[in-house]
Structure formats: C-alpha cells, structure tokens
Design an enzyme around this catalytic site. Structure first.
Site, short mmCIF file in Angstrom:
data_model
loop_
_atom_site.label_atom_id
_atom_site.label_comp_id
_atom_site.label_asym_id
_atom_site.label_seq_id
_atom_site.Cartn_x
_atom_site.Cartn_y
_atom_site.Cartn_z
N SER A 12 51.18 32.49 61.53
CA SER A 12 50.79 33.38 60.42
C SER A 12 50.30 32.58 59.20
O SER A 12 49.43 33.05 58.46
CB SER A 12 51.94 34.32 60.04
OG SER A 12 52.97 33.62 59.41
N LEU A 87 57.09 22.00 64.30
CA LEU A 87 58.52 21.71 64.29
C LEU A 87 58.90 20.32 64.79
O LEU A 87 60.07 19.95 64.80
CB LEU A 87 59.28 22.79 65.07
CG LEU A 87 58.99 24.22 64.55
CD1 LEU A 87 59.78 25.25 65.35
CD2 LEU A 87 59.29 24.36 63.05
N LYS A 88 57.91 19.55 65.20
CA LYS A 88 58.20 18.19 65.65
C LYS A 88 58.00 17.20 64.50
O LYS A 88 57.22 17.47 63.58
CB LYS A 88 57.26 17.81 66.79
CG LYS A 88 57.61 18.48 68.11
CD LYS A 88 58.51 17.58 68.94
CE LYS A 88 59.32 18.31 69.98
NZ LYS A 88 58.55 19.00 70.98
N HIS A 106 57.74 24.57 53.93
CA HIS A 106 59.13 24.77 54.36
C HIS A 106 59.64 26.09 53.79
O HIS A 106 59.42 26.38 52.62
CB HIS A 106 59.99 23.59 53.85
CG HIS A 106 61.39 23.66 54.34
ND1 HIS A 106 61.76 23.29 55.63
CD2 HIS A 106 62.53 24.11 53.75
CE1 HIS A 106 63.05 23.49 55.79
NE2 HIS A 106 63.55 23.98 54.66
C1 GAR Z 1 57.16 29.34 58.58
O1 GAR Z 1 58.12 30.16 57.99
C2 GAR Z 1 57.31 27.91 58.12
O2 GAR Z 1 57.70 27.80 56.78
C3 GAR Z 1 58.39 27.43 59.03
O3 GAR Z 1 58.06 27.95 60.29
C4 GAR Z 1 57.43 29.22 60.09
C5 GAR Z 1 56.15 29.24 60.89
O4 GAR Z 1 55.57 30.51 60.85
N1 GAR Z 1 58.46 26.01 59.03
C6 GAR Z 1 59.61 25.35 59.13
O5 GAR Z 1 60.68 25.91 59.27
C7 GAR Z 1 59.48 23.84 59.06
N2 GAR Z 1 60.75 23.23 58.78
P1 GAR Z 1 54.06 30.73 61.24
O6 GAR Z 1 53.87 30.06 62.60
O7 GAR Z 1 53.93 32.22 61.36
O8 GAR Z 1 53.20 30.14 60.17
#
Ligand code: GAR
Length: 206
Positions: A12, A87-88, A106
């Site tokens: 997103s 996430l990696k 984040h």
């Molecule tokens: C988002 O909320 C981002 O901040 C988080 O993963 C989600 C991805 O959503 N990132 C982390 O937690 C990194 N530590 P998306 O794929 O819909 O953009």
C-alpha cells in the site's frame, strides 16, 4: 529522481508513492524489489508497468542475489532506495554503498517499538499493550542496524480511543501514506540536510 522500492507484502505504501500528486513529474519508480515473489505489491508494479525482481541472499532460480541487484541498481542509475514494508535486513555492502540514499518507513514513533522482529502487527500489538496514547510513523535513513538510522520525519496519531492493535494499524497506515511521499518529495528537491547528527527538512518555498 529514479527510485527503487523494496517491499515484502501488500504494497500500500508503494501504491501511495505511485499515486501521489506531490510526486508526479518529480520521481519515477524504476524497479520494485521483493524477497517474496508472490507478494501483492508485485501485482501493483505489474499494473503500473514497472519492472520487478525477487531478491535472496543465496542463489536460487527466479531470484537475484544482492550482488546482482546492486549491479542492476547501478545500471538503472537509482538515486534513492525506499524500504516500504521490506522486512529483511539490507546487507551491509548495500547499505554502505547507498548511505544516505536508503530510507525506511516504520509504523511507530522510533526509537520506541523498533528493532528486530518489530514489524507490521507486532509493532501495533506492542504499542497497544504498552498503553501508549500516541503512535505514528517514522521515516529514517537506513544503516547497518535495524531501525536505528537517523530520523528524517515523524507524524503522530492520537490512539487514546483505540480498542485494538488493528485500529492503531489503520490510523498509522493513513499517516504513512502521506508521510512517505512528503519525505521523498523533500529528498527529490534536495531539501533534506544533516547538521550535527540531526536531520532537517528545509521548508518548500513554492
Ligand atoms: C507498513 O505499515 C510499514 O510501515 C511496515 O510494514 C507495512 C507494509 O505495508 N514496515 C515495517 O514494519 C518495517 N519494520 P504495505 O506493504 O501495505 O506498504
């Protein structure tokens, strides 16, 4: 400005970048990278006719290694790498090569609720359980430690009435979708400056 967006799932934030009015004509997403070939974000890339590639530490068919990816980023003259739900951990060689040119979003107010294992709903559950009345989103530079690079921008949300971690996630995600394009815009305009280990965004004069 030529961008490469790293993702792991839903995408997103990638979509928010692609649809941002603020970024129209300023930046181009040249490549989307994921560690998960089946991710929804690749469907978004496909829809927007953007090249995408899966990355893995160790060679495997259908994936590029980080060394191959680095060569590709050079070839495509990528100016900025955006970790949007990736996430990696980025290997040291890459984070060093792109120092000051990799940013991460984040879903909490760093330096709290960050570090290894703190991603997605894990973060919102920890925030909910902590009893905190505010949460928010942070965009920061990426260095060799999880979520420890210099903070570029943050926006907070009032979560005092949140009844679940999911409600916090929803509020924070809305913030992410405006904060990330704003930071990219400032970087494209060269308005992000580091003075004495603190990041400043010079206001847009237009
Ligand atoms: C988002 O909320 C981002 O901040 C988080 O993963 C989600 C991805 O959503 N990132 C982390 O937690 C990194 N530590 P998306 O794929 O819909 O953009």
């Amino acid at each position: 400005m030529r961008l490469c967006v790293f993702v792991s799932g839903r995408g997103s934030n990638l979509q928010a970048i692609l649809e941002s009015e603020l970024l129209k004509g300023k930046v181009r997403v040249e490549l989307v990278v994921s560690d998960k070939p089946e991710c929804k974000a690749f469907e978004i890339a496909q829809k927007h006719k953007i090249n995408y590639v899966s990355v893995r530490e160790i060679e495997k068919s259908g994936f590029v290694t980080y060394d191959q990816l680095r060569a590709r980023l050079e070839k495509e003259e990528i100016d900025l790498i955006i970790l949007a739900g990736f996430l990696k951990k980025i290997p040291e060689q890459m984070s060093k090569r792109y120092e000051g040119k990799i940013i991460n979003i984040h879903p909490a107010l760093l330096p709290f609720f960050g570090g290894q294992g703190m991603y997605g709903m894990n973060v919102h559950t920890a925030v909910f359980n902590s009893g905190m009345k505010i949460s928010g989103a942070t965009v920061h530079f990426v260095n060799t430690e999880y979520d420890r690079g210099m903070i570029i921008a943050q926006k907070a949300a009032d979560i005092s009435d949140a009844a679940s971690p999911e409600e916090i996630a929803e509020k924070v995600l809305k913030i992410e979708h405006t904060l990330l394009p704003e930071v990219i815009h400032s970087m494209a305009d060269n308005r992000v400056q580091i003075v004495n280990n603190r990041v400043y965004i010079i206001k847009n004069s237009n």
